[in-house]
Scaffold this motif. Structure first.
Motif, PDB file in Angstrom:
ATOM      1  N   VAL A 169       0.835  -1.202   0.000  1.00 49.25           N
ATOM      2  CA  VAL A 169       0.000   0.000   0.000  1.00 49.25           C
ATOM      3  C   VAL A 169       0.868   1.250   0.000  1.00 49.25           C
ATOM      4  O   VAL A 169       0.597   2.209  -0.745  1.00 49.25           O
ATOM      5  N   GLU A 170       1.915   1.257   0.804  1.00 52.71           N
ATOM      6  CA  GLU A 170       2.792   2.422   0.861  1.00 52.71           C
ATOM      7  C   GLU A 170       3.497   2.654  -0.465  1.00 52.71           C
ATOM      8  O   GLU A 170       3.665   3.799  -0.905  1.00 52.71           O
ATOM      9  N   ALA A 171       3.909   1.564  -1.129  1.00 52.89           N
ATOM     10  CA  ALA A 171       4.568   1.705  -2.427  1.00 52.89           C
ATOM     11  C   ALA A 171       3.615   2.303  -3.459  1.00 52.89           C
ATOM     12  O   ALA A 171       4.005   3.155  -4.270  1.00 52.89           O
ATOM     13  N   ALA A 177      -0.850   6.815  -6.158  1.00 55.28           N
ATOM     14  CA  ALA A 177      -2.191   6.225  -6.131  1.00 55.28           C
ATOM     15  C   ALA A 177      -3.038   6.874  -5.044  1.00 55.28           C
ATOM     16  O   ALA A 177      -2.604   6.983  -3.889  1.00 55.28           O
ATOM     17  N   GLY A 178      -4.234   7.313  -5.412  1.00 54.20           N
ATOM     18  CA  GLY A 178      -5.169   7.875  -4.458  1.00 54.20           C
ATOM     19  C   GLY A 178      -6.054   6.807  -3.852  1.00 54.20           C
ATOM     20  O   GLY A 178      -5.892   5.611  -4.136  1.00 54.20           O
ATOM     21  N   PRO A 179      -7.019   7.180  -3.011  1.00 55.65           N
ATOM     22  CA  PRO A 179      -7.883   6.188  -2.347  1.00 55.65           C
ATOM     23  C   PRO A 179      -8.644   5.288  -3.328  1.00 55.65           C
ATOM     24  O   PRO A 179      -8.746   4.082  -3.112  1.00 55.65           O
ATOM     25  N   VAL A 180      -9.165   5.881  -4.423  1.00 54.51           N
ATOM     26  CA  VAL A 180      -9.931   5.086  -5.378  1.00 54.51           C
ATOM     27  C   VAL A 180      -9.027   4.101  -6.107  1.00 54.51           C
ATOM     28  O   VAL A 180      -9.357   2.916  -6.270  1.00 54.51           O
ATOM     29  N   ARG A 181      -7.865   4.564  -6.556  1.00 48.12           N
ATOM     30  CA  ARG A 181      -6.950   3.675  -7.269  1.00 48.12           C
ATOM     31  C   ARG A 181      -6.386   2.608  -6.336  1.00 48.12           C
ATOM     32  O   ARG A 181      -6.175   1.466  -6.753  1.00 48.12           O
ATOM     33  N   LEU A 182      -6.151   2.975  -5.084  1.00 50.47           N
ATOM     34  CA  LEU A 182      -5.695   1.966  -4.111  1.00 50.47           C
ATOM     35  C   LEU A 182      -6.731   0.850  -3.971  1.00 50.47           C
ATOM     36  O   LEU A 182      -6.371  -0.330  -3.882  1.00 50.47           O
ATOM     37  N   LEU A 183      -8.012   1.240  -3.959  1.00 46.03           N
ATOM     38  CA  LEU A 183      -9.071   0.238  -3.797  1.00 46.03           C
ATOM     39  C   LEU A 183      -9.202  -0.635  -5.032  1.00 46.03           C
ATOM     40  O   LEU A 183      -9.291  -1.865  -4.931  1.00 46.03           O
ATOM     41  N   THR A 184      -9.215  -0.016  -6.213  1.00 44.84           N
ATOM     42  CA  THR A 184      -9.499  -0.758  -7.442  1.00 44.84           C
ATOM     43  C   THR A 184      -8.287  -1.506  -7.979  1.00 44.84           C
ATOM     44  O   THR A 184      -8.439  -2.557  -8.617  1.00 44.84           O
ATOM     45  N   ARG A 185      -7.071  -0.974  -7.748  1.00 43.25           N
ATOM     46  CA  ARG A 185      -5.870  -1.563  -8.340  1.00 43.25           C
ATOM     47  C   ARG A 185      -5.048  -2.414  -7.379  1.00 43.25           C
ATOM     48  O   ARG A 185      -4.289  -3.278  -7.809  1.00 43.25           O
ATOM     49  N   ILE A 186      -5.200  -2.170  -6.094  1.00 43.80           N
ATOM     50  CA  ILE A 186      -4.384  -2.896  -5.108  1.00 43.80           C
ATOM     51  C   ILE A 186      -5.249  -3.796  -4.237  1.00 43.80           C
ATOM     52  O   ILE A 186      -5.072  -5.016  -4.190  1.00 43.80           O
TER      53      ILE A 186
END
Length: 280
Positions: A169-171, A177-186
């Protein structure tokens, strides 16, 4: 060491399945001796419009309830994962409906949805026939089902989110990456095993729904006009109505079992083709 558990599984899970399979080949009313009829029960229920309708009603109920419950559970888990003050209290509150008896919840919600004296209509400010209107009855049952199960689903998603390595997540955050991209991509790709488990268990639970419907309809599943006639209610009514048709109800249960297993295998095949990311 495993023998006590194996005995329990054999007596209460495996043995009843074999009993139902045998009973589905008989004509039995719980009083007279069972009479072997072969596949006549299956031929009858497959040609029964009422049973086919109950399958469609249950499928419609699942399509309304499962996506809403899974989406809401995921969003709640994402919010709880932020570990804001009071998150522990909310975890307990979300789970409380799931640990309560579904029949009790159905009766309580029947009171809340009463068109004349219910709290819901008092808040809405209008008289709405939630369980008497054929167009609202099944969506209302689906809503109560979602309310009951969303806490259970959110706990599994929360466990899955907490198992994701923080370094990943930190990487992603360092890469912008914002909150939405963190959710959808990670997070979502790494939650695939959890999502598969939640979807399968929710699907099985929705096709077994009976207690909640029984309570909401005042002991008359199917009201109004057959719109809430889920397949479990059809099985119950066939087995313990007048006359008792245990063999025919057993055949319905076997058909339901085959349908659920087939749907589960399809979901498993779908998720097995997707990428699974290692967490180490």
């Amino acid at each position: 060491m495993l023998s006590p558990s194996l005995v329990g599984v054999g007596l209460f899970l495996v043995a009843p399945i074999f009993f139902i399979l045998l009973a589905s080949l008989t004509d039995w009313n719980l009083i007279s001796p069972p009479r072997f009829v072969g596949l006549d029960n299956y031929a009858h229920i497959l040609g029964d419009p009422g049973f086919r309708r109950s399958i469609l009603v249950t499928a419609a109920f699942s399509l309304m309830a499962i996506p809403a419950a899974v989406t809401a559970g995921l969003l709640i888990a994402v919010a709880l994962n932020r570990k804001l003050p009071g998150s522990g209290v909310f975890q307990v509150l979300y789970v409380l409906p799931w640990v309560c008896a579904p029949l009790t919840l159905g009766i309580v919600w029947k009171w809340l949805l009463d068109p004349s004296n219910g709290l819901v209509n008092a808040l809405v400010g209008d008289r709405v026939e939630w369980m008497s209107d054929a167009s609202l009855a099944l969506p209302t049952v689906a809503f109560v089902y979602v309310w009951q199960n969303v806490g259970y689903i959110s706990l599994f998603f929360l466990a899955g989110l907490q198992a994701i390595p923080q370094s990943v997540v930190e990487a992603a955050k360092l890469d912008g990456a914002g909150p939405v991209r963190l959710l959808t991509r990670i997070r979502l790709p790494m939650l695939r095993p959890t999502t598969f488990f939640v979807l399968v268990t929710s699907f099985i639970s929705s096709f077994q729904a009976f207690d909640l419907v029984y309570g909401l309809t005042g002991g008359n599943p199917g009201y109004p006009g057959g719109t809430t006639d889920v397949v479990a209610a059809q099985i119950y009514r066939t087995a313990f109505g007048a006359p008792n048709r245990i063999g025919r109800a057993s055949a319905m249960a076997v058909v339901l079992l085959v349908f659920v297993v087939a749907a589960t295998l399809i979901q498993q095949r779908h998720f097995s083709k997707r990428t699974v990311y290692e967490r180490e």
